[in-house]
Write a protein that holds these residues in place. Sequence first.
Motif, PDB file in Angstrom:
ATOM      1  N   CYS A 270       0.751  -1.378   0.007  1.00  0.00           N
ATOM      2  CA  CYS A 270       0.053  -0.162   0.025  1.00  0.00           C
ATOM      3  C   CYS A 270       1.001   0.963   0.103  1.00  0.00           C
TER       4      CYS A 270
ATOM      5  N   CYS B 154      -0.481   4.631   0.058  1.00  0.00           N
ATOM      6  CA  CYS B 154      -1.439   5.578   0.750  1.00  0.00           C
ATOM      7  C   CYS B 154      -0.637   6.551   1.515  1.00  0.00           C
ATOM      8  N   GLN B 155      -1.201   7.827   1.619  1.00  0.00           N
ATOM      9  CA  GLN B 155      -0.433   8.868   2.435  1.00  0.00           C
ATOM     10  C   GLN B 155      -0.278   8.365   3.994  1.00  0.00           C
ATOM     11  N   ARG B 156      -1.197   7.811   4.538  1.00  0.00           N
ATOM     12  CA  ARG B 156      -1.089   7.267   6.092  1.00  0.00           C
ATOM     13  C   ARG B 156       0.023   6.221   6.189  1.00  0.00           C
TER      14      ARG B 156
ATOM     15  N   HIS C  52      -4.086   2.412   7.894  1.00  0.00           N
ATOM     16  CA  HIS C  52      -4.887   3.132   7.148  1.00  0.00           C
ATOM     17  C   HIS C  52      -6.501   2.726   7.249  1.00  0.00           C
TER      18      HIS C  52
END
Length: 91
Positions: free
Chosen positions: A29, A31-33, A91
């Motif tokens: 992953c 993603c930003q988190r 996330h």
Amino acid sequence: MIVNYPEVAVKELLDHVLEDYARKYPNTCKCQRCRDDTMAIALNNLPAKYVVKNQKGQIFTKVVFEQIGGKAQVVAALVSAIQKVQQNPRH
Ligand SMILES: [Zn+2]
């Protein structure tokens, strides 16, 4: 203005190391988190090295790496952080 050298190095290398990791593990992953968690873990595992920016505000990546024990140390901290985050994503 002060900067923490490892922070500069981690930001500079995150994309590259993450892409590399994702090639081996396609479910990675990005993603930003997960990216933020990865940077936080990597930075907690690297010694802080605060310096004052020069008048021009320039930071030379090469110097950064020399100051904190080399690029390999940063890459290793990032890979280990990515593994931790991917095993237990928040996330
Ligand atoms: Zn994620």
